[in-house]
Design an enzyme around this catalytic site. Structure first.
Site, short mmCIF file in Angstrom:
data_model
loop_
_atom_site.label_atom_id
_atom_site.label_comp_id
_atom_site.label_asym_id
_atom_site.label_seq_id
_atom_site.Cartn_x
_atom_site.Cartn_y
_atom_site.Cartn_z
N TYR A 32 0.86 -1.18 0.00
CA TYR A 32 0.00 0.00 0.00
C TYR A 32 0.90 1.23 0.00
O TYR A 32 1.78 1.34 0.86
CB TYR A 32 -0.89 0.00 1.24
N ASP B 162 9.41 2.49 -0.62
CA ASP B 162 8.42 3.19 0.20
C ASP B 162 8.70 2.82 1.66
O ASP B 162 8.27 1.77 2.13
CB ASP B 162 7.00 2.77 -0.22
N LYS C 284 5.21 9.24 8.50
CA LYS C 284 4.95 8.75 9.86
C LYS C 284 5.98 9.28 10.87
O LYS C 284 5.85 10.42 11.33
CB LYS C 284 4.85 7.22 9.86
N1 HOZ Z 1 -2.75 3.59 6.08
C1 HOZ Z 1 -3.12 3.31 7.44
C2 HOZ Z 1 -2.42 2.15 7.99
N2 HOZ Z 1 -1.76 1.32 7.06
C3 HOZ Z 1 -4.62 3.13 7.59
C4 HOZ Z 1 -5.15 4.10 8.57
C5 HOZ Z 1 -6.66 4.21 8.56
O1 HOZ Z 1 -7.34 3.89 7.57
O2 HOZ Z 1 -7.17 4.68 9.62
#
Ligand code: HOZ
Length: 435
Positions: free
Chosen positions: A145, A240, A268
């Site tokens: 992702y 990433d 992050k």
């Molecule tokens: N991209 C976030 C964790 N992989 C998801 C956070 C969310 O949808 O609250």
């Protein structure tokens, strides 16, 4: 008695004005069912919801809070900055300091551009790779992702995997057409594809240690071979490291595995709990970015003083802690926890497979090895949901999806981990009795 009456009232208000009542899908708890607790505050390893329930937090805001909630030094730095102003839309010296730290800690990065999220970082890196090479195709891996950028929301992980949406609606087929999706950890397929299509491929992008289909460990030699073959054909390798940067080590996966990407995306932890992202890489590539070059990218709040201050304070703390073995200790703490968790599941006859690296881990409810999207999807989402709720009711806040990462922070102490292990034994026993 587990009461979340106030959160129930709040979600009913929220859904009237916010899609699903949340500002990011996985938080809606659709994957595990039930009402998401509305959080009022955090402290150290703890979260507290509006009904006064206390939880040990293993989500850590999905990765940024490697030091835990409300780290004293980060907050102190933020309070000082707040007195000076929140945003100027003009360069500040703190941005130089943060950029210099990133360049110092990531040997593959000569220059870096700060943005506001991991999505922005990846979107910009992909545009840069295409602009620099003059080629259109991007290769990604199923289950990885990379934020919600159109061209990469194809067989992605995180919420896309959680809700079983391989390709989001609203993405033009022409855009998806230029994205090639391969299985993670399968080097032969990648080699064959690159041999065939290298003239059209601008970049290969991956989470070097995926955290968005749950934690997936790269097979021995996989990352090294991806690096070698992209080098051989002049294809840009984009790592990433939005999750793994400053998480697995100060220099992320690249330091841990000794591999240099051409472009790196960060996020992050570099915001220290505030919105921030970055992309950076070799000077000859980065100098194509506006205003030096013709690859345009901009952002009103890019490099804003608050996020930069929190990020810089966090990284400075990590640099000091790393000298005393912080990352090794955090990995050891996580390893001991995951091994004990495994033993407790086995003791109750529950099949789980734990993937763990550094302070990242995922307990997959399956008996088979999990090494890619397909094998991750064989997990029992139902059993995970049962485990999730039994843990939540016992004061343990886990990711509300089988396909996310549990994080352990500097703030998690032995008592926290013991409490989570004891709650897990109870949960495993109840799952066994239910089946
Ligand atoms: N991209 C976030 C964790 N992989 C998801 C956070 C969310 O949808 O609250």
């Amino acid at each position: 008695m587990f009461i979340i009456d106030k959160s129930k009232k709040l979600i009913n208000k929220a859904i009237k004005v916010i899609p699903g009542g949340v500002n990011s899908p996985v938080r809606a708890f659709q994957a595990v069912g039930g009402t998401p607790p509305f959080i009022s505050r955090g402290q150290g390893s703890r979260l507290y919801d509006e009904d006064g329930n206390e939880y040990i937090d293993f989500v850590c805001s999905w990765g940024p809070l490697i030091l835990g909630h409300l780290n004293y030094k980060v907050i102190k730095a933020l309070k000082i900055q707040l007195e000076k102003g929140t945003t100027f839309g003009a360069p500040t010296k703190q941005e130089i300091a943060l950029a210099e730290k990133i360049v110092q800690l990531f040997p593959s990065i000569d220059m870096v551009r700060l943005v506001n999220s991991g999505t922005e970082a990846v979107m910009s890196a992909v545009r840069l790779a295409r602009g620099y090479t003059g080629k259109d195709k991007i290769v990604k891996f199923e289950g990885c992702y990379h934020g919600h950028v159109d061209s990469l929301l194809v067989k992605a992980g995180s919420g896309s995997m959680t809700f079983g949406v391989p390709i989001s609606k609203g993405i033009q087929s022409a855009i998806a057409h230029d994205t090639i999706v391969l299985p993670f950890n399968d080097i032969d397929i990648l080699k064959a594809l690159i041999k065939d299509l290298h003239k059209d491929i601008a970049a290969v992008i991956l989470e070097p240690v995926p955290g968005n289909m749950g934690v997936i460990l790269p097979k021995k030699g996989f990352l090294e071979t991806v690096r070698a073959i992209t080098q051989q054909y002049g294809i840009i390798l984009i790592f990433d490291e939005v999750i793994t940067g400053f998480r697995l080590s100060l220099g992320g996966t690249q330091e841990k595995f000794g591999i240099n990407a051409d472009l790196t995306c960060l996020g992050k932890i570099i915001g220290g709990g505030l919105p921030a992202g970055a992309y950076g890489g070799r000077r000859e590539i980065m100098k194509c970015v506006s205003p030096l070059g013709s690859i345009y990218q901009a952002g009103t709040l890019s490099g804003n003083p608050l996020a930069v201050t929190a990020g810089l304070a966090t990284i400075n703390i990590l640099i000091k802690l790393a000298k005393d073995g912080f990352y090794e200790e955090l990995e050891e703490k996580t390893k001991i926890f995951s091994n004990d968790l495994n033993k407790r599941a086995k003791a109750e006859g529950i099949n789980i497979r734990i993937n763990q690296i550094g302070s990242m881990m995922t307990a997959f409810f399956t008996e088979k090895e999990v090494y890619n999207y397909e094998t991750a999807k064989k997990s029992s989402e139902e059993k995970y949901a049962m485990y999730f709720w039994k843990m939540l009711k016992n004061g343990i806040y886990l990711p509300p999806s089988q396909y996310e990462t549990m994080f352990i922070s500097a703030a998690h102490n032995k008592k926290d981990l013991q409490k989570a292990l004891n709650a897990s034994s109870i949960a495993f026993r109840e799952i066994k009795n239910r089946n």
